[in-house]
Structure formats: structure tokens, C-alpha cells
Design an enzyme around this catalytic site. Structure first.
Site, PDB file in Angstrom:
ATOM      1  N   ASN A 111       0.844  -1.190   0.000  1.00 29.69           N
ATOM      2  CA  ASN A 111       0.000   0.000   0.000  1.00 29.69           C
ATOM      3  C   ASN A 111       0.885   1.248   0.000  1.00 29.69           C
ATOM      4  OD1 ASN A 111      -1.607   2.223   0.975  1.00 29.69           O
ATOM      5  ND2 ASN A 111      -3.163   0.754   1.578  1.00 29.69           N
ATOM      6  N   HIS A 128       0.796   6.098   2.221  1.00 27.50           N
ATOM      7  CA  HIS A 128       1.519   6.995   3.117  1.00 27.50           C
ATOM      8  C   HIS A 128       2.764   7.601   2.487  1.00 27.50           C
ATOM      9  CE1 HIS A 128      -1.438   6.484   6.119  1.00 27.50           C
ATOM     10  NE2 HIS A 128      -1.353   5.174   6.000  1.00 27.50           N
ATOM     11  N   HIS A 160      -5.727   3.666  -1.489  1.00 26.74           N
ATOM     12  CA  HIS A 160      -7.049   3.995  -0.947  1.00 26.74           C
ATOM     13  C   HIS A 160      -7.358   5.454  -1.257  1.00 26.74           C
ATOM     14  CE1 HIS A 160      -9.761   4.170   2.926  1.00 26.74           C
ATOM     15  NE2 HIS A 160     -10.417   4.536   1.832  1.00 26.74           N
ATOM     16  N   ARG A 188      -9.534   8.079  -0.408  1.00 33.63           N
ATOM     17  CA  ARG A 188     -10.535   8.455   0.585  1.00 33.63           C
ATOM     18  C   ARG A 188     -11.397   9.612   0.075  1.00 33.63           C
ATOM     19  NH1 ARG A 188     -10.591   7.420   6.125  1.00 33.63           N
ATOM     20  NH2 ARG A 188      -9.178   5.762   6.774  1.00 33.63           N
ATOM     21  N   ARG A 223      -7.197  12.623   1.835  1.00 30.53           N
ATOM     22  CA  ARG A 223      -6.172  13.000   2.815  1.00 30.53           C
ATOM     23  C   ARG A 223      -4.782  12.513   2.430  1.00 30.53           C
ATOM     24  NH1 ARG A 223      -7.819   9.623   8.182  1.00 30.53           N
ATOM     25  NH2 ARG A 223      -9.785  10.678   7.755  1.00 30.53           N
ATOM     26  N   GLU A 264      -8.750   0.631  -3.082  1.00 32.70           N
ATOM     27  CA  GLU A 264      -9.588   0.663  -1.892  1.00 32.70           C
ATOM     28  C   GLU A 264     -10.456   1.906  -1.921  1.00 32.70           C
ATOM     29  OE1 GLU A 264      -7.173   0.449   1.621  1.00 32.70           O
ATOM     30  OE2 GLU A 264      -7.008  -1.726   1.487  1.00 32.70           O
ATOM     31  N   THR A 271      -7.132   6.053  10.814  1.00 32.34           N
ATOM     32  CA  THR A 271      -6.991   4.984   9.835  1.00 32.34           C
ATOM     33  C   THR A 271      -8.228   4.114   9.952  1.00 32.34           C
ATOM     34  OG1 THR A 271      -5.528   3.206   9.047  1.00 32.34           O
ATOM     35  CG2 THR A 271      -5.730   3.475  11.425  1.00 32.34           C
ATOM     36  N   THR A 272      -8.369   3.146   9.076  1.00 32.62           N
ATOM     37  CA  THR A 272      -9.572   2.311   9.067  1.00 32.62           C
ATOM     38  C   THR A 272      -9.658   1.534  10.372  1.00 32.62           C
ATOM     39  OG1 THR A 272      -9.329   2.123   6.685  1.00 32.62           O
ATOM     40  CG2 THR A 272     -10.869   0.617   7.743  1.00 32.62           C
ATOM     41  N   GLU A 307     -11.078  -9.511   2.714  1.00 31.11           N
ATOM     42  CA  GLU A 307      -9.811  -9.174   3.351  1.00 31.11           C
ATOM     43  C   GLU A 307     -10.078  -9.021   4.836  1.00 31.11           C
ATOM     44  OE1 GLU A 307      -6.214  -5.855   3.357  1.00 31.11           O
ATOM     45  OE2 GLU A 307      -7.383  -6.188   1.529  1.00 31.11           O
ATOM     46  N   HIS A 309      -3.717  -4.939   7.666  1.00 32.61           N
ATOM     47  CA  HIS A 309      -3.883  -3.777   8.542  1.00 32.61           C
ATOM     48  C   HIS A 309      -2.991  -3.944   9.760  1.00 32.61           C
ATOM     49  CE1 HIS A 309      -5.860   0.064   9.320  1.00 32.61           C
ATOM     50  NE2 HIS A 309      -5.710  -0.228  10.590  1.00 32.61           N
ATOM     51  N   GLY A 310      -2.007  -3.048   9.858  1.00 30.34           N
ATOM     52  CA  GLY A 310      -1.147  -2.989  11.028  1.00 30.34           C
ATOM     53  C   GLY A 310      -0.039  -4.023  11.089  1.00 30.34           C
ATOM     54  N   HIS A 366       1.589   0.940   5.780  1.00 35.35           N
ATOM     55  CA  HIS A 366       2.140   1.934   6.695  1.00 35.35           C
ATOM     56  C   HIS A 366       3.474   1.492   7.276  1.00 35.35           C
ATOM     57  CE1 HIS A 366       2.374   4.145  10.614  1.00 35.35           C
ATOM     58  NE2 HIS A 366       2.092   5.149   9.802  1.00 35.35           N
TER      59      HIS A 366
END
Length: 249
Positions: A10, A13, A46, A48, A52, A73, A103-104, A154, A197-198, A220
């Protein structure tokens, strides 16, 4: 190879860094190309509603410049549907979105919005996009995703990662067991299973070891590690850990 585990990187960022100064750099496409060269199987971005980080022009350049698949996304809005139908990316992943969140924060409530989401994804499927639902491991959300015709789910790994970081190891292991069960259920229903995620170097191996999971999407942490070790080496290390997990090491 049946046990292959793909890595999607991803690049959101990279755009966050660019937007912090309002400059033209760093360029998400450049990062995406470096990620491809380092072994990424796909790129995630993503877009948004509040723009952002990734902006519309980034999607244009990613679509034009990538040779690997783009996982787009987006929230399930009419604006985003129109953008996806214009570009027809390889994959569209529907995610929940709140303006106030950093974040999500969790998974999409597919079961609570089943009829609308079934109608929403129909034109995306007809356009040739593989539609994914970003959800938690709850069995009803997984079953609802299958019922509406999604090709992929996912599974949100953020809570598992947070529990690990906070040292709540018993709760972390319980959350991992629920992710394992969710992945098994999803595959039994004919869904392709992804997760993300994370995830970090410290948390990826137990997730990568789940045999039903075919793709991890990580962003990230890799962009943060790139500050210290470079993007290519960070991706290479993540792939190494994923491969170790699949080999049972």
C-alpha cells in the site's frame, strides 16, 4: 503453486508525506514501481473521500504506470463507484470510512447493508473488477460477503496487531484463533482470503502461516521502515518472513 502467498504494498503513506508539505514529492508511482521491482505482487491505494493522502491524479498515474495489479480501496459511495468504473482496476476493495478516524478502524458491516452492497458491486463485477470486502472475522460478515457475490474478503488484522503491541498476549492469541477460523470459513464458502492492517515484521508470521490466506496487504509499516532501511530491503525482509511462515520456519 497452491501455497503461494502474495504481497500487496500500500503506497498511501507515500502520499501522506508528500501532502504534509504540499510538494510534488515523494511520488506514489515511484514508490509503487520500486515496490514492484522489490517483489510486490500488487499495489494498493485507498482514495478516501477527503483525499487526505492518495488523490485522483495518483490513481490516474498508477493505472497508467503499473504493470502489476492495482487494488483500489474505496468507500461504497456513488462517487467512488464512478471512478472505479472509469478506471476498471484489477481489484476493488470496499472499506468502511469515517472522516474522524486516523486509519480504518474496523471491518465493513456487510450483513447490515447486504441489499445495497449487492446492488452496488454488481456493475463493478460486470466491469471485470474483482470485488473484495474488508471485514472482521465475524462469521455473519463472511457469509454475507459470499451471499452478495464478492470474490474476496480481506480480514482486518488491526486488533490482533494492537493486542500484540500492547503486550496482551493471551488476548492476541485468542484473536489469532478467530482469524484462523474466519479464514477457514471464508475459503469453505468459495471466497479468496486476504488479510491486512497494522502488520509488522513482529506480527506477520502467524498471519502468513494461515494456509487459507492468499494475499497480505501491508503499507504503513513498510513505508515507515523505508525511512531506515530503504523500501526495497523492507519489502524483501517482509517477503522473507512471509516465506518462512509458509515453510513452517
Amino acid at each position: 503453486m497452491a501455497n503461494l502467498l502474495r504481497l500487496g504494498v500500500n503506497v498511501d503513506h507515500v502520499a501522506t508525506l508528500r501532502n504534509a508539505r504540499g510538494s510534488a514529492y515523494p511520488d506514489p508511482l515511484r514508490a509503487a514501481i520500486l515496490a514492484q521491482q522489490a517483489g510486490a505482487d500488487g499495489i494498493t491505494a485507498h482514495l478516501r473521500e477527503d483525499r487526505r493522502h492518495i488523490v485522483d491524479a495518483d490513481i490516474d498515474t498508477l493505472i497508467a504506470g503499473l504493470t502489476c495489479p492495482l487494488n483500489f480501496e474505496m468507500a461504497a459511495t456513488s462517487e467512488m463507484q464512478a471512478i472505479a468504473l472509469r478506471h476498471k482496476p484489477h481489484a476493488v476493495c470496499l472499506v468502511p470510512e469515517k472522516r474522524a478516524e486516523r486509519t480504518t478502524e474496523g471491518g465493513l458491516d456487510v450483513a447490515g447493508d447486504e441489499d445495497r452492497l449487492a446492488a452496488y458491486i454488481a456493475p463493478l463485477r460486470e466491469a471485470g473488477c474483482r470485488v473484495s470486502m474488508f471485514i472482521g472475522h465475524d462469521a455473519e460478515q463472511i457469509r454475507a460477503s459470499a451471499r452478495i457475490g464478492a470474490a474476496v474478503v480481506e480480514l482486518h488484522t488491526g486488533h490482533y496487531c494492537d493486542l500484540h503491541a500492547d503486550g496482551h498476549l493471551a488476548e492476541r492469541d485468542a484473536e489469532l484463533a478467530l482469524l484462523v477460523a474466519g479464514a477457514k470459513l471464508a475459503k469453505s464458502l468459495g471466497l479468496e482470503v486476504h488479510a491486512g492492517h497494522g502488520l509488522t515484521f513482529d506480527t506477520v508470521k502467524p498471519i502468513a502461516a494461515i494456509p487459507e490466506i492468499q494475499e497480505l496487504n501491508i503499507g504503513h509499516f513498510l513505508i515507515c521502515e523505508a525511512v531506515f532501511m530503504g523500501l526495497g530491503p523492507a519489502i524483501a525482509q517482509m517477503r522473507h518472513l512471509m516465506e518462512q511462515a509458509r515453510a513452517g520456519a
